[in-house]
Design an enzyme around this catalytic site. Structure first.
Site, PDB file in Angstrom:
ATOM      1  N   HIS A  43     -12.298   1.518   5.819  1.00  0.00           N
ATOM      2  CA  HIS A  43     -11.149   2.139   4.804  1.00  0.00           C
ATOM      3  C   HIS A  43     -11.689   3.545   4.631  1.00  0.00           C
ATOM      4  O   HIS A  43     -10.894   4.510   4.518  1.00  0.00           O
ATOM      5  CB  HIS A  43     -11.340   1.551   3.445  1.00  0.00           C
ATOM      6  CG  HIS A  43     -10.755   0.082   3.416  1.00  0.00           C
ATOM      7  ND1 HIS A  43      -9.209  -0.162   2.952  1.00  0.00           N
ATOM      8  CD2 HIS A  43     -11.160  -0.943   3.761  1.00  0.00           C
ATOM      9  CE1 HIS A  43      -9.016  -1.442   3.184  1.00  0.00           C
ATOM     10  NE2 HIS A  43     -10.241  -2.196   3.519  1.00  0.00           N
ATOM     11  N   ASP A  88      -6.878   5.008  -1.646  1.00  0.00           N
ATOM     12  CA  ASP A  88      -6.898   3.542  -0.763  1.00  0.00           C
ATOM     13  C   ASP A  88      -5.836   2.603  -1.347  1.00  0.00           C
ATOM     14  O   ASP A  88      -5.822   2.725  -2.784  1.00  0.00           O
ATOM     15  CB  ASP A  88      -8.092   3.151  -0.413  1.00  0.00           C
ATOM     16  CG  ASP A  88      -7.933   1.981   0.899  1.00  0.00           C
ATOM     17  OD1 ASP A  88      -8.270   2.273   1.952  1.00  0.00           O
ATOM     18  OD2 ASP A  88      -7.827   0.761   0.305  1.00  0.00           O
TER      19      ASP A  88
END
Length: 465
Positions: free
Chosen positions: A17, A119
């Site tokens: 991520h 995210d």
């Protein structure tokens, strides 16, 4: 001195991520000289060496701050990795509030903070953006198709039936031309509606209507229909394919590249399961058998086996992952395998420079865990895939690569033993690697991925969209 436009980025824990968000930030400051990016990073424990290596090599217009680590005792025991990531961010919100307040109120600040980019698993950051009247953008590290499924999850949840959770069924994704088998849904969904894992996952996507836009690491030539359907009700920005230009890990690089340089063009199958994927010892033996049976050249990144597939990429983990142990992975191979295949393949322990291998002219196929980052890298370099998903949304990615993009094959699991047998491994290797079969499935895959390689190159060109 002119005040710079500042964008704060909040990743969730996990290298898979962090890396695409870092690469996106690099592109922003490259193309916009008046931009400054500041990473505010939630943590569960000390950063890994890989995380430090990535952050310490950032250009001058990007800096970072680790938020104080949360207390692991504040998290429920034995929670799923996705819930752990979500809660790590949620418990870090007070620290994040203080960090942003400091940026905005500091008289010495040369930066004008205008937006938060975060995210998917950091969606609770929306609350902070609203408090400070900042623009908010989600950065999706998944495919548009996987995101489309997740965006529809709140509506599906309202009308959910037992059939939705029946893993033998196929399910049409609303506002999409795509269908998936229920068994290929992301892990949190398969836990069931009553589970905390499902509820925390659902919570993320119930809040997407509050953001100012969604940035997707994909491109229109790849997912045109899906992106268009999302644009009807959301501000969507496909900015991909964003991949690393070179591998951060240089482990085994000289050995791998020297060996590849001796191999014929498109003759080597690269085998790697990402930054955290591991297999059982039994499955390793079956892959080894399949490689020998196929007769094709291979470069295999091998890790110490485990009882289950592993998600050790979680950067905040305080536990030592299998592939960081002192145990030698090569000793788990079948007796005599390395000697018998010394002219056919190369096996390296733990890590290898994936970008350099996929971009090498001798690489003709990629057996992959189907993480979205690895999938994009394979598409960018025009390398057809064998899909071997392990966890998270990787099964959905595998289904997308095979059934929608048509650039991959997927081996069948032996239902009796719940394992992929060596004969099946050899079968899919031949499909991908045999260059001599005319009008074959493999030929069609290679032609298709070459078209997408050209589309990916156009998307990241100077005048690409």
């Amino acid at each position: 001195m002119e005040q710079k436009v500042c964008i704060a980025m909040v990743p969730c824990p996990g290298l898979s991520h962090l890396i695409p968000l870092v690469e996106f930030a690099k592109l922003l400051v490259l193309h916009h000289k008046n931009f400054h990016v500041k990473f505010l990073i939630p943590t569960l424990g000390p950063p890994t060496p890989s995380t430090n290596s990535i952050l310490n090599s950032l250009p001058p217009n990007i800096d970072f701050t680790f938020l104080p680590p949360i207390n692991i005792q504040d998290l429920p025991p034995n929670i799923h990795i996705s819930t752990q990531m979500i809660l790590t961010v949620k418990h870090s919100l007070p620290s994040l509030y203080q960090a942003i307040n400091t940026i905005l109120t500091s008289s010495q600040s040369k930066n004008n903070l205008v937006a938060l980019v975060f995210d998917v698993f950091s969606t609770d950051v929306i609350d902070i953006a609203k408090k400070f009247n900042l623009l908010s953008y989600v950065f999706a590290t998944s495919s548009a198709i996987a995101l489309q499924f997740c965006l529809n999850l709140p509506k599906l949840d309202e009308t959910i039936s037992s059939e939705f959770m029946d893993t033998t069924k196929t399910f049409d994704i609303p506002n999409s031309k795509v269908s998936f088998k229920v068994k290929d849904f992301p892990d949190p969904v398969l836990f069931g509606r009553s589970s905390k894992t499902y509820k925390s996952f659902l919570h993320l996507f119930q809040r997407f209507s509050l953001v100012d836009g969604i940035i997707i690491n994909s491109f229109k030539d790849l997912e045109q229909d899906t992106i268009k359907s999302m644009e009807d009700f959301l501000n969507v920005y496909p900015v991909g394919p964003i991949i690393q230009k070179e591998s951060k890990s240089k482990e085994n690089e000289s050995k791998c590249i020297t060996w590849l340089n001796k191999m014929p063009q498109k003759s080597v199958l690269f085998i790697s399961f990402g930054s955290g994927g591991t297999l059982t010892n039994e499955q390793i033996n079956e892959i080894a058998f399949g490689l020998e049976l196929s007769g094709f050249n291979f470069l295999w990144v091998l890790r110490v086996p485990s009882k289950h597939s592993n998600s050790a990429y979680f950067s905040g983990s305080s536990q030592k992952s299998n592939h960081d142990s002192d145990d030698d992975p090569l000793k788990y191979l079948p007796l005599g395998f390395l000697e018998r295949t010394k002219d056919q393949g190369l096996v390296v322990p733990s890590r290898a420079p994936q970008i350099e291998i996929l971009s090498h002219g001798s690489t003709g196929g990629f057996l992959t865990h189907c993480g979205w980052g690895s999938s994009l890298e394979s598409l960018v370099y025009g390398v057809p895939m064998i899909c071997w998903p392990l966890f998270a949304e990787q099964r959905m990615n595998a289904a997308t690569l095979t059934d929608v993009f048509k650039v991959a094959v997927r081996p069948k699991i032996d239902e009796e033993d719940e394992i992929i047998k060596g004969e099946e491994v050899a079968r899919v290797i031949k499909i991908i690697m045999d260059q001599n079969l005319r009008d074959s499935e493999g030929l069609q895959l290679r032609r298709r991925i070459e078209d997408l390689r050209v589309g990916a190159a156009a998307a990241v060109s100077e005048d690409g969209s």
